[in-house]
Design an enzyme around this catalytic site. Structure first.
Site, PDB file in Angstrom:
ATOM      1  N   ALA A 156       0.831  -1.152  -0.117  1.00  0.00           N
ATOM      2  CA  ALA A 156      -0.021  -0.102  -0.048  1.00  0.00           C
ATOM      3  C   ALA A 156       0.776   1.041   0.022  1.00  0.00           C
ATOM      4  O   ALA A 156       1.879   1.292  -0.856  1.00  0.00           O
ATOM      5  CB  ALA A 156      -1.063  -0.023   1.284  1.00  0.00           C
ATOM      6  N   CYS A 157       0.486   2.185   1.124  1.00  0.00           N
ATOM      7  CA  CYS A 157       1.265   3.428   0.919  1.00  0.00           C
ATOM      8  C   CYS A 157       2.667   3.387   1.331  1.00  0.00           C
ATOM      9  O   CYS A 157       3.395   4.380   1.366  1.00  0.00           O
ATOM     10  CB  CYS A 157       0.468   4.416   1.715  1.00  0.00           C
ATOM     11  SG  CYS A 157      -1.025   4.913   0.653  1.00  0.00           S
ATOM     12  N   SER A 158       3.241   2.340   1.975  1.00  0.00           N
ATOM     13  CA  SER A 158       4.394   2.092   2.484  1.00  0.00           C
ATOM     14  C   SER A 158       5.403   1.230   1.502  1.00  0.00           C
ATOM     15  O   SER A 158       6.470   0.993   1.841  1.00  0.00           O
ATOM     16  CB  SER A 158       4.532   1.553   3.851  1.00  0.00           C
ATOM     17  OG  SER A 158       3.913   2.341   4.602  1.00  0.00           O
TER      18      SER A 158
END
Length: 374
Positions: A156-158
């Site tokens: 995801a966003c990481s």
């Protein structure tokens, strides 16, 4: 022998199309009014909820976002469609995400003064990939003429910071001489443009970084990776359910639950203190505190989240130079946000300056790197 690992090149590819809050709101409100009129009977008897209207002011206050870039603008503002109209490509054509990745990768290689011969690993790391296999990284590797191997990562966003961790480890272990980390964030197909609370959040972009040993770096802007740190803690508050199992579930693969959705207030309340604790703990490993950090390249999801985290770390409001914001024009670009901030705000730093690159998002997941300008 201890190997000093560095980031030596950064690339940013920005799509040619942009959508302002005003454009997005005009389309959404027209859709909402049409939906409410078509379902007035069900709404009146309480079987359905009416679609609330939105405004550009609401979006900016809630998120800090004023506009976003999109790979394909056509279709998003069409009230009868409300999703991008991306033409289908044949199996023997370059895929959309691979094309985005290659454009960013070439810029990163140029910035690092490197060629395909200097790279032996390609990692494509992002929130979504447009297919399961073959891996986009292998497709990109082929187009760029890189020998070695490639793989995709989804965190995801990481995803970008987690991929940089893997790159760091491979260079430090001597299992790779040069790693290309690419983040082609094609988020627009997963956006529910019919939902007032999320239709404005995401934008499309592609970023790339070159990671290598310090002894081989010959670029004008080189940053040593002093250390990495990551943590995950399971949460359902940010979710996207689209996947191949939908066919076996006999469920609608394009239903609202299959698109991006979140419990925004819970995310804000839970992630902010988690990020502050993570960053302070990472800095303490080097006997650093917030005052030692010249530049904060933070995840770009929400201006209120960024401001709160920065204030907690610094015990004051940060200056725009200390903690640059790019989400006003790029919106939330998933894992690429902190990399965009780095790309646009690193060349002014001088030798010895310390910076912190950090992402946080679904999972929950947080990844950080402490960087030192060489």
């Amino acid at each position: 022998m201890t190997v000093s690992v560095v980031i030596s090149g950064s690339g940013l590819w920005t799509p040619p199309h942009s959508i302002s809050n005003e454009e997005l709101v005009t389309a959404y409100n027209a859709y909402a009014q049409q939906y409410n009129a078509q379902h007035q009977v069900e709404i009146d008897r309480g079987a359905l909820s009416a679609k609330p209207l939105s405004s550009a002011e609401f979006i900016e206050k809630a998120s800090g976002i004023r506009s976003r870039f999109t790979y394909i603008k056509d279709g998003i503002l069409d009230v009868s469609r409300m999703r991008p109209n991306i033409p289908l490509r044949a199996d023997d054509e370059l895929s959309d995400q691979a094309e985005m990745a290659v454009l960013a990768a070439k810029k990163a290689l140029l910035a690092a003064n490197k060629s395909a011969e200097d790279i032996d690993v390609v990692i494509v790391a992002c929130a979504y990939t447009q297919r399961s296999y073959p891996a986009l990284a292998i497709e990109v590797q082929e187009v760029l003429g890189i020998k070695g191997f490639g793989f995709d990562m989804l965190v995801a966003c990481s995803a970008a910071t987690f991929a940089l961790h893997r790159a760091y480890e491979m260079i430090a272990a001597g299992t790779a001489k040069g790693v290309l980390v690419i983040n082609p964030e094609l988020t627009s197909p997963q956006v529910n443009y019919c939902d007032r609370d999320s239709h404005f959040i995401f934008g499309d972009v592609a970023t790339a970084l070159v990671v290598e040993a310090a002894e081989t770096a010959n670029a004008p802007h080189v940053f040593e990776i002093l250390s990495t740190q990551a943590v995950t803690s399971y949460s359902n508050n940010i979710r996207s359910n689209f996947g191949y199992v939908s066919r076996a579930n006999d469920s609608n693969p394009f239903g609202e639950d299959m698109l991006f959705h979140q419990e925004g207030r819970k995310v804000f309340k839970e992630v902010c203190p988690m990020a502050v604790e993570h960053i302070n703990d990472h800095l303490s490993r080097h006997q650093f505190s917030a005052i030692n950090v010249k530049r904060w390249w933070l995840h770009q999801a929400n201006i209120n989240m960024n401001n709160l985290i920065s204030r907690k770390l610094l015990e004051r409001d940060p200056s725009p130079q200390e903690a640059p914001i790019v989400l006003d024009t790029y919106a939330n670009t998933a894992s690429a946000g902190s990399i965009i901030a780095f790309n646009l705000n690193h060349q002014d730093l001088v030798s010895g300056d310390i910076g912190l690159l950090c992402s946080f998002g679904a999972g929950y997941s947080i990844g950080s790197l402490i960087l030192k300008k060489q």
